[in-house]
Design a protein around this motif. Structure first.
Motif, PDB file in Angstrom:
ATOM      1  N   THR A 193      10.125 -26.944 -47.276  1.00 45.80           N
ATOM      2  CA  THR A 193      10.368 -25.943 -46.670  1.00 45.80           C
ATOM      3  C   THR A 193      11.953 -26.403 -45.774  1.00 45.80           C
ATOM      4  O   THR A 193      12.147 -27.631 -45.495  1.00 45.80           O
ATOM      5  CB  THR A 193       9.322 -25.541 -45.493  1.00 45.80           C
ATOM      6  OG1 THR A 193       9.245 -26.591 -44.582  1.00 45.80           O
ATOM      7  CG2 THR A 193       8.214 -25.128 -46.107  1.00 45.80           C
ATOM      8  N   LEU A 194      12.416 -25.417 -45.245  1.00 47.62           N
ATOM      9  CA  LEU A 194      13.598 -25.513 -44.281  1.00 47.62           C
ATOM     10  C   LEU A 194      13.231 -26.517 -43.173  1.00 47.62           C
ATOM     11  O   LEU A 194      14.177 -27.301 -42.917  1.00 47.62           O
ATOM     12  CB  LEU A 194      14.307 -24.144 -43.654  1.00 47.62           C
ATOM     13  CG  LEU A 194      15.259 -24.175 -42.575  1.00 47.62           C
ATOM     14  CD1 LEU A 194      16.697 -25.110 -43.385  1.00 47.62           C
ATOM     15  CD2 LEU A 194      15.980 -23.006 -42.312  1.00 47.62           C
ATOM     16  N   GLU A 195      12.254 -26.224 -42.611  1.00 50.08           N
ATOM     17  CA  GLU A 195      11.664 -27.023 -41.361  1.00 50.08           C
ATOM     18  C   GLU A 195      11.618 -28.446 -42.015  1.00 50.08           C
ATOM     19  O   GLU A 195      11.861 -29.584 -41.276  1.00 50.08           O
ATOM     20  CB  GLU A 195      10.402 -26.641 -40.668  1.00 50.08           C
ATOM     21  CG  GLU A 195      10.724 -25.168 -40.072  1.00 50.08           C
ATOM     22  CD  GLU A 195      10.740 -23.943 -41.031  1.00 50.08           C
ATOM     23  OE1 GLU A 195      10.442 -24.172 -41.994  1.00 50.08           O
ATOM     24  OE2 GLU A 195      11.536 -23.174 -40.562  1.00 50.08           O
ATOM     25  N   VAL A 239      13.122 -29.877 -44.622  1.00 47.25           N
ATOM     26  CA  VAL A 239      14.572 -30.573 -44.955  1.00 47.25           C
ATOM     27  C   VAL A 239      15.041 -30.825 -43.514  1.00 47.25           C
ATOM     28  O   VAL A 239      15.715 -31.899 -43.339  1.00 47.25           O
ATOM     29  CB  VAL A 239      15.350 -29.478 -45.409  1.00 47.25           C
ATOM     30  CG1 VAL A 239      16.575 -29.984 -45.702  1.00 47.25           C
ATOM     31  CG2 VAL A 239      14.703 -29.189 -46.832  1.00 47.25           C
ATOM     32  N   GLN A 240      14.928 -30.042 -42.357  1.00 50.29           N
ATOM     33  CA  GLN A 240      15.672 -30.351 -41.220  1.00 50.29           C
ATOM     34  C   GLN A 240      15.304 -31.776 -40.663  1.00 50.29           C
ATOM     35  O   GLN A 240      15.818 -32.583 -40.067  1.00 50.29           O
ATOM     36  CB  GLN A 240      15.494 -29.140 -40.105  1.00 50.29           C
ATOM     37  CG  GLN A 240      16.298 -28.096 -40.797  1.00 50.29           C
ATOM     38  CD  GLN A 240      16.139 -26.761 -39.822  1.00 50.29           C
ATOM     39  OE1 GLN A 240      14.990 -26.765 -39.459  1.00 50.29           O
ATOM     40  NE2 GLN A 240      16.997 -25.922 -39.645  1.00 50.29           N
ATOM     41  N   ILE A 282      21.015 -28.895 -53.758  1.00 47.37           N
ATOM     42  CA  ILE A 282      20.589 -27.539 -52.741  1.00 47.37           C
ATOM     43  C   ILE A 282      20.714 -26.395 -54.201  1.00 47.37           C
ATOM     44  O   ILE A 282      21.350 -26.468 -55.247  1.00 47.37           O
ATOM     45  CB  ILE A 282      21.284 -27.311 -51.782  1.00 47.37           C
ATOM     46  CG1 ILE A 282      22.686 -27.045 -51.994  1.00 47.37           C
ATOM     47  CG2 ILE A 282      21.034 -28.212 -50.669  1.00 47.37           C
ATOM     48  CD1 ILE A 282      23.702 -26.669 -50.692  1.00 47.37           C
ATOM     49  N   GLN A 318      10.906 -23.861 -52.091  1.00 45.94           N
ATOM     50  CA  GLN A 318      10.711 -22.962 -50.713  1.00 45.94           C
ATOM     51  C   GLN A 318      12.167 -23.129 -50.064  1.00 45.94           C
ATOM     52  O   GLN A 318      12.483 -22.133 -49.332  1.00 45.94           O
ATOM     53  CB  GLN A 318       9.788 -23.730 -50.027  1.00 45.94           C
ATOM     54  CG  GLN A 318       8.514 -24.227 -50.784  1.00 45.94           C
ATOM     55  CD  GLN A 318       7.528 -24.509 -49.906  1.00 45.94           C
ATOM     56  OE1 GLN A 318       6.888 -23.617 -49.031  1.00 45.94           O
ATOM     57  NE2 GLN A 318       7.143 -25.865 -49.742  1.00 45.94           N
ATOM     58  N   TRP A 319      13.011 -23.778 -50.296  1.00 53.07           N
ATOM     59  CA  TRP A 319      14.263 -24.078 -49.541  1.00 53.07           C
ATOM     60  C   TRP A 319      15.494 -23.757 -50.435  1.00 53.07           C
ATOM     61  O   TRP A 319      15.852 -24.415 -51.355  1.00 53.07           O
ATOM     62  CB  TRP A 319      14.524 -25.359 -48.959  1.00 53.07           C
ATOM     63  CG  TRP A 319      15.771 -25.397 -48.075  1.00 53.07           C
ATOM     64  CD1 TRP A 319      16.304 -24.355 -47.233  1.00 53.07           C
ATOM     65  CD2 TRP A 319      16.916 -26.429 -48.196  1.00 53.07           C
ATOM     66  NE1 TRP A 319      17.355 -24.711 -46.763  1.00 53.07           N
ATOM     67  CE2 TRP A 319      17.966 -26.008 -47.394  1.00 53.07           C
ATOM     68  CE3 TRP A 319      16.898 -27.496 -48.719  1.00 53.07           C
ATOM     69  CZ2 TRP A 319      18.946 -26.609 -47.127  1.00 53.07           C
ATOM     70  CZ3 TRP A 319      18.220 -28.123 -48.675  1.00 53.07           C
ATOM     71  CH2 TRP A 319      19.124 -27.886 -47.826  1.00 53.07           C
ATOM     72  N   VAL A 371      19.353 -21.732 -50.545  1.00 49.38           N
ATOM     73  CA  VAL A 371      20.380 -21.343 -49.767  1.00 49.38           C
ATOM     74  C   VAL A 371      21.271 -20.405 -50.345  1.00 49.38           C
ATOM     75  O   VAL A 371      21.188 -19.885 -51.481  1.00 49.38           O
ATOM     76  CB  VAL A 371      20.955 -22.850 -49.670  1.00 49.38           C
ATOM     77  CG1 VAL A 371      20.399 -23.941 -49.046  1.00 49.38           C
ATOM     78  CG2 VAL A 371      21.830 -23.167 -50.917  1.00 49.38           C
ATOM     79  N   ASP A 404      25.082 -23.572 -45.839  1.00 50.20           N
ATOM     80  CA  ASP A 404      23.840 -23.635 -45.134  1.00 50.20           C
ATOM     81  C   ASP A 404      23.254 -25.034 -44.690  1.00 50.20           C
ATOM     82  O   ASP A 404      22.255 -24.884 -43.752  1.00 50.20           O
ATOM     83  CB  ASP A 404      22.647 -23.100 -46.190  1.00 50.20           C
ATOM     84  CG  ASP A 404      22.711 -21.520 -46.274  1.00 50.20           C
ATOM     85  OD1 ASP A 404      23.682 -21.019 -46.144  1.00 50.20           O
ATOM     86  OD2 ASP A 404      21.424 -21.181 -46.409  1.00 50.20           O
TER      87      ASP A 404
END
Ligand SMILES: C[S@@+](CC[C@H](N)C(=O)[O-])C[C@H]1O[C@@H](n2cnc3c(N)ncnc32)[C@H](O)[C@@H]1O
Length: 272
Positions: A165-167, A169-170, A189, A210-211, A213, A218
């Protein structure tokens, strides 16, 4: 070698496709690279026919070209830093260490236990080439990375981050920046516009992407300095003889939806 049972599901199963792509590449007269180790291992691995729907000559080419570009980036890094430390996250059955990595100080291949249990039946861990059976999102793996000057450390994530998920990855990039500031991070990506049939099949197979861009912007704000961006579909166009009828449509890879379908990024991790 005895047959190794593969009962992989979800995202771990996807590594059978990228491994097969390299095995088939190895056997081509016009191969971009040779991969005798993958060929050897493949003799004892069973293909999962559920993946047939994702397999085509173009997907094989794309995965081979992607592996080749990552190889070139690693070779360039090792040419400058022969005693580098390399970490491959979500390595699957990556044989990059054998293809281009053997002059490094230490190479770590990390993947989930389901994959590493399989890999350990095929591969031999050594002091120089280490295998870690753990999620990349369980950040304790970072403790196993040998101390080295940051410019020597190279971290790879080929075909991995789109499954987070983006979270996630962050969080991963934040941890990498905290632990390994100024290290180099090579990753892929996937453009959201490519959420077509393949994405649907992957989701049906329990491996949803899920992620997704829009483009490389992004990742602006994630604390990376981007040194290089390469569009995988544009890179495929270097091999028109392998594109079949698609060779007449290479101009389309200039359109954002196709250009950004898969981007390979080389970045430096900025300190937090
Ligand atoms: C598409 S495969 C790519 C494998 C390899 N990088 C290659 O290109 O051949 C995705 C890999 O990511 C691994 N993976 C998925 N989630 C992971 C996680 N949380 N931590 C580590 N590896 C993970 C899967 O097990 C699988 O081997």
């Amino acid at each position: 070698m005895a047959q190794v049972l593969t009962q992989l599901t979800g995202v771990p199963r996807t590594m059978l496709m990228t491994t097969r792509a390299r095995v088939e590449e190895h056997q081509r007269a016009d191969a971009l690279f040779r991969d005798p180790k993958a060929f050897e291992w493949w003799q004892s691995i069973a293909w999962d026919s559920k993946l047939d729907r994702l397999w085509s000559p173009i997907s094989q080419l794309s995965w081979a070209v992607r592996a080749h570009i990552f190889d070139q980036m690693v070779q360039r890094h090792l040419a400058t830093h022969p005693d580098a430390v390399v970490v491959e996250l979500g390595a699957g059955l990556s044989t990059r260490y054998y293809r281009v990595g053997q002059r490094c100080q230490c190479w770590i291949d990390l993947d989930l236990p389901a994959v590493m249990n399989l890999r350990r039946q095929l591969d031999q861990e050594t002091a120089q080439h280490r295998l870690i059976s753990q999620s990349a999102l369980d950040f304790s793996w970072m403790d196993a990375v040998p101390n080295c000057p940051p410019e020597k450390l190279l971290i790879l994530a080929e075909g991995l981050l789109m499954y987070f998920t983006l979270e996630q990855v962050q969080q991963l990039i934040q941890q990498l920046r905290q632990r390994f500031p100024h290290a180099t991070f090579l990753f892929e990506i996937i453009g959201g516009a490519s959420k077509g049939r393949a994405a649907k099949v992957l989701a049906e197979l329990g491996a949803p992407m899920q992620w997704l861009v829009k483009d490389e912007h992004d990742v602006d704000g994630m604390g990376l300095t981007i040194a290089q961006v390469r569009s995988l579909l544009q890179e495929n166009c270097r091999y028109p003889d392998r594109l079949g009828a698609l060779r007449w449509f290479t101009w389309m890879t200039k359109l954002p939806a196709f250009r950004n379908a898969s981007l390979l990024l080389e970045a430096k991790l900025l300190p937090l």
